[in-house]
Motif scaffolding. Structure first.
Motif, short mmCIF file in Angstrom:
data_model
loop_
_atom_site.label_atom_id
_atom_site.label_comp_id
_atom_site.label_asym_id
_atom_site.label_seq_id
_atom_site.Cartn_x
_atom_site.Cartn_y
_atom_site.Cartn_z
N UNK A 118 0.81 -1.21 0.00
CA UNK A 118 0.00 0.00 0.00
C UNK A 118 0.84 1.26 0.00
N UNK A 119 0.24 2.37 -0.40
CA UNK A 119 0.95 3.65 -0.44
C UNK A 119 1.49 4.01 0.95
N UNK A 120 2.78 4.27 1.02
CA UNK A 120 3.41 4.69 2.27
C UNK A 120 3.85 3.56 3.17
N UNK A 121 3.44 2.33 2.87
CA UNK A 121 3.86 1.19 3.69
C UNK A 121 5.30 0.82 3.35
N UNK A 122 6.06 0.51 4.39
CA UNK A 122 7.47 0.18 4.20
C UNK A 122 7.95 -0.67 5.37
N UNK A 123 9.17 -1.12 5.32
CA UNK A 123 9.73 -1.92 6.40
C UNK A 123 9.76 -1.11 7.69
N UNK A 124 9.28 -1.72 8.76
CA UNK A 124 9.29 -1.06 10.07
C UNK A 124 8.12 -0.12 10.28
N UNK A 125 8.28 0.82 11.19
CA UNK A 125 7.24 1.80 11.53
C UNK A 125 7.08 2.78 10.37
N UNK A 126 5.92 2.75 9.72
CA UNK A 126 5.68 3.66 8.60
C UNK A 126 4.40 4.45 8.83
#
Length: 431
Positions: free
Chosen positions: A412-420
């Motif tokens: 999803x938009x803005x989702x990435x590894x770790x705290x996003x």
């Protein structure tokens, strides 16, 4: 289904969003007022001292007293303007919140309106995808847990006679009509509140042929804070939050407040009530909102540090994980990665799209939004707390965060590894 008018501000409720409107009027009994021909509206008055407050209360019947020198009441425009010019008082109009849901076909906000053909008489899904996902078990046949924990659902009310909810009901109160909570009255003619309650704690019914929620042994406190049209006053919501906290203290029980509602603006009545409840040991969980996927779109009270903001996941795999829905509100990229909850941060993600649950007519329905994701987390919190009754609400919150970190979301938009800023810490699950 009708599209939401562009003039509405976003505030969310389970697959729904909610908005503060500053000048909505309502008719009221003006027999003790200067001009009973004028429309009245809800205001909140803060007096400089107790004496001034008592003087004004003699003229205007208080609805809710939410601070030592403040109360809400109804008055007309002339009275409002006169009070604004009185140095002894601070007076503001009370915002209204309005409910809408998400149209997955075009990602537009739509009114929570369904036809009879969309509602099943009996459960076609006993274990919806979100329940299986949060239990991390595709072969799940039933759910369990939550005994002794209260989940206060602040919403459009709940059909407390629904076969899958009737065994869980402990309180049923209406905050929308009178100046005190009306006991044994929380009728839901909208559906949203019943849907939320089912996801949190439906027990499948006495025949075990219905739908299951996350924590079927939890106790339901059904607080009606929104009318049948899906709108309500901020002071009613604030009063219900404080009441739930006071009830938790009076009964000596662990309580979770689940709010699938919110506003694009920070309302002082609701924010102070959330802080009050949190100070009493109550865990507050709220929808992030359906204004994504731009940054900085999380609604209040979810955006408050003392509330857990919940993002919505789709039943879609991307980058090896579930995907954050485009409509789900986002936090700020500038505060991502620190695993620290600040104002306007997403904290946890949960299933929110195409969620099947109980409906106000005794049947079932499928709707979407961060409103739907919120009760998944509320039910999970109840299940975990029941297993660890000595924990404080802050210890419980830390545990939820740890579980979320263990299931990172990268879709999803803005989702990435770790705290996003899209999924927060991640997807908190039972196991």
């Amino acid at each position: 289904m009708k599209k939401m008018k562009s003039t509405l501000l976003s505030l969310l409720i389970a697959g729904a969003v909610i908005n503060p409107v500053h000048a909505t009027t309502m008719n009221g009994d003006s027999s003790s007022r200067n001009d009973d021909s004028l429309e009245t509206f809800r205001v909140y008055v803060e007096a400089n001292n107790p004496s001034s407050k008592s003087t004004l209360q003699a003229q205007y019947s208080p609805r809710w007293e939410l601070t030592e020198n403040g109360f809400s009441t109804d008055m007309n425009e002339k009275q409002f303007e006169a009070l604004q010019n009185n140095k002894n008082f601070t007076v503001t109009k009370v915002p209204i919140v309005t409910l809408d849901t998400v149209d997955l076909e075009n990602d537009n906000m739509i009114e929570n309106e369904v036809t009879d053909s969309t509602i099943a008489a009996r459960a076609s899904q006993q274990l919806p995808w979100g329940i299986k996902a949060i239990y991390n078990n595709n072969n799940l046949t039933s759910t369990s847990g939550g005994s002794g924990i209260n989940i206060a659902v602040l919403d459009t009310g709940v059909n407390t006679s629904h076969a899958d909810l009737v065994n869980n009901v402990e309180q049923c109160k209406d905050f929308t009509g009178a100046t005190t909570p009306i006991n044994n009255s929380c009728t839901d003619r909208n559906g949203h509140g019943t849907h939320v309650a089912g996801t949190a704690l439906a027990d499948g019914g006495s025949d075990k042929g219905g739908v299951y929620g996350v924590a079927p042994d939890a106790d339901l406190w059904a607080y009606k804070v929104l009318t049948d049209s899906g709108s309500g006053y901020s002071d009613d919501i604030a009063a219900a939050i404080r009441h739930a906290a006071d009830q938790a203290t009076a009964t000596g029980t662990k309580t979770i407040i689940s709010m699938s509602l919110g506003s694009s603006a920070n309302n002082s009545l609701i924010s102070s009530a959330v802080n009050y409840a949190y100070s009493k040991g109550v865990l507050v969980i709220a929808a992030a909102g359906n204004s994504g996927y731009a940054q900085g779109t999380i609604g209040y009270p979810g955006a408050l540090p003392n509330a857990i903001a919940v993002a919505a996941l789709e039943n879609v795999q991307q980058n090896g994980t579930y995907r954050v829905a485009d409509y789900s509100s986002r936090g700020y990229a500038s505060t991502a990665g620190d695993y620290v909850i600040q104002q306007g941060d997403i904290e946890i993600s949960a299933p929110g799209s195409s969620v099947y649950s109980t409906w106000y007519n005794g049947g079932y329905n499928t709707i979407s939004g961060t409103s739907m994701a919120t009760p998944h987390v509320s039910g999970l919190a109840a299940k975990i707390w029941a297993e660890n009754p000595s924990w404080s609400h802050t210890q419980l919150r830390s545990n939820l965060q740890a579980r979320a970190k263990a299931v990172d979301i990268k879709g999803g938009y803005g989702a990435a590894t770790g705290d996003d800023y899209a999924s927060g810490f991640g997807f908190a699950r039972v196991q």
